[in-house]
Design a protein around this motif. Sequence first.
Motif, PDB file in Angstrom:
ATOM      1  N   ASP A  60       0.816  -1.217   0.000  1.00 12.52           N
ATOM      2  CA  ASP A  60       0.000   0.000   0.000  1.00 12.52           C
ATOM      3  C   ASP A  60       0.849   1.265   0.000  1.00 12.52           C
ATOM      4  O   ASP A  60       0.334   2.375  -0.146  1.00 12.52           O
ATOM      5  CB  ASP A  60      -0.976   0.008   1.176  1.00 12.52           C
ATOM      6  N   ASP A  99       6.000   8.404   0.731  1.00  8.90           N
ATOM      7  CA  ASP A  99       4.697   7.819   1.007  1.00  8.90           C
ATOM      8  C   ASP A  99       3.922   7.660  -0.301  1.00  8.90           C
ATOM      9  O   ASP A  99       4.213   8.324  -1.305  1.00  8.90           O
ATOM     10  CB  ASP A  99       3.931   8.732   1.972  1.00  8.90           C
ATOM     11  N   SER A 119       6.582   4.647  10.353  1.00 10.74           N
ATOM     12  CA  SER A 119       6.162   3.371  10.941  1.00 10.74           C
ATOM     13  C   SER A 119       5.662   2.358   9.924  1.00 10.74           C
ATOM     14  O   SER A 119       5.278   1.251  10.295  1.00 10.74           O
ATOM     15  CB  SER A 119       5.050   3.623  11.971  1.00 10.74           C
ATOM     16  N   GLY A 120       5.663   2.717   8.631  1.00  7.74           N
ATOM     17  CA  GLY A 120       5.133   1.806   7.624  1.00  7.74           C
ATOM     18  C   GLY A 120       6.181   1.280   6.676  1.00  7.74           C
ATOM     19  O   GLY A 120       7.298   1.794   6.594  1.00  7.74           O
ATOM     20  N   THR A 121       5.829   0.262   5.934  1.00  5.63           N
ATOM     21  CA  THR A 121       6.667  -0.419   4.917  1.00  5.63           C
ATOM     22  C   THR A 121       8.006  -0.880   5.469  1.00  5.63           C
ATOM     23  O   THR A 121       9.001  -0.952   4.748  1.00  5.63           O
ATOM     24  CB  THR A 121       6.913   0.479   3.675  1.00  5.63           C
ATOM     25  N   ARG A 168       2.266   2.867   2.284  1.00  4.63           N
ATOM     26  CA  ARG A 168       2.046   3.789   3.397  1.00  4.63           C
ATOM     27  C   ARG A 168       3.260   3.804   4.313  1.00  4.63           C
ATOM     28  O   ARG A 168       3.393   2.991   5.227  1.00  4.63           O
ATOM     29  CB  ARG A 168       0.799   3.390   4.188  1.00  4.63           C
ATOM     30  N   VAL A 169       4.163   4.747   4.073  1.00  4.53           N
ATOM     31  CA  VAL A 169       5.353   4.880   4.900  1.00  4.53           C
ATOM     32  C   VAL A 169       4.997   5.448   6.275  1.00  4.53           C
ATOM     33  O   VAL A 169       5.669   5.175   7.263  1.00  4.53           O
ATOM     34  CB  VAL A 169       6.402   5.761   4.188  1.00  4.53           C
ATOM     35  N   ASN A 170       3.927   6.227   6.335  1.00  7.22           N
ATOM     36  CA  ASN A 170       3.448   6.818   7.599  1.00  7.22           C
ATOM     37  C   ASN A 170       4.540   7.662   8.256  1.00  7.22           C
ATOM     38  O   ASN A 170       5.017   7.375   9.355  1.00  7.22           O
ATOM     39  CB  ASN A 170       2.955   5.734   8.566  1.00  7.22           C
ATOM     40  N   THR A 187      12.770  -0.131   1.575  1.00  6.83           N
ATOM     41  CA  THR A 187      12.852   0.491   2.897  1.00  6.83           C
ATOM     42  C   THR A 187      14.002  -0.095   3.697  1.00  6.83           C
ATOM     43  O   THR A 187      14.776   0.632   4.328  1.00  6.83           O
ATOM     44  CB  THR A 187      11.536   0.314   3.661  1.00  6.83           C
TER      45      THR A 187
END
Length: 244
Positions: free
Chosen positions: A64, A101, A76-78, A66-68, A84
């Motif tokens: 998705d 993101d 907090s994502g991927t 979403r690196v957030n 990453t």
Amino acid sequence: MRAGSSSTTIVRGAVCTAVFAAALVAGSAGARADESVDLGGGKGVLIRPAGKPRASLILMPGGDGRVNVGAGGSFSGTLGNQLTRTRQAYVAAGFAVLLVDADADLAKAVATMAAIKRPVTVVGTSRGTQRAARGIAAGARPDGLVLTSGFLSDASGDSDNVMNILGSPAALPRTLVVHHRQDACKKTLPAGVEPFQKWAGSKARVVWLSGGVSDGNPCEARAHHGFNGIDGQVVSAVSGFAGR
């Protein structure tokens, strides 16, 4: 081979884990503090090398996307995604790196990194290759494009692919495809590479990888699709292309 020529490279053999681990440590130790950057609808994590960068990379993770991104370069994502998890290895190789993101404006990301150091290369993996193509179709103009485990052509297994999104190879910058011979994901099958290479012509070259470990879902990062166990080979191929 020239970077812009149509060619195929096959890479075999194990990567020296100790060397790759050392690169990760060096990148973490030598880089400046991470920064959060606003990029239109989304954000990015900017990591600069300690010295003058040799070039810039924009990393577009799969799934998705979403690196957030939070404050101060936190995110907090991927976390397990191949791009990453190898971001610091690129910093260690001298690149300024922007991890973006899913909702980031790619044209703004390219402009941000161009102000730091050209050439700017966009690197997308899996569904990140779709987002990279959409960004280019919307007007982003990177100097180079790398597609790893890509949604490349109809033969890849999904009609929402780079060829169909762009429509014409005229929209491609110079391009590198990195693909695993044993990628078993039904959306990024190895069969999709040849039609893409023929379509792209002299603008694209291909690096084939093999080996590593495949575990669990064939479309996730711990499978051949995510180059599990051979991260160093991916980093080497991308760095060689983007640093030119």
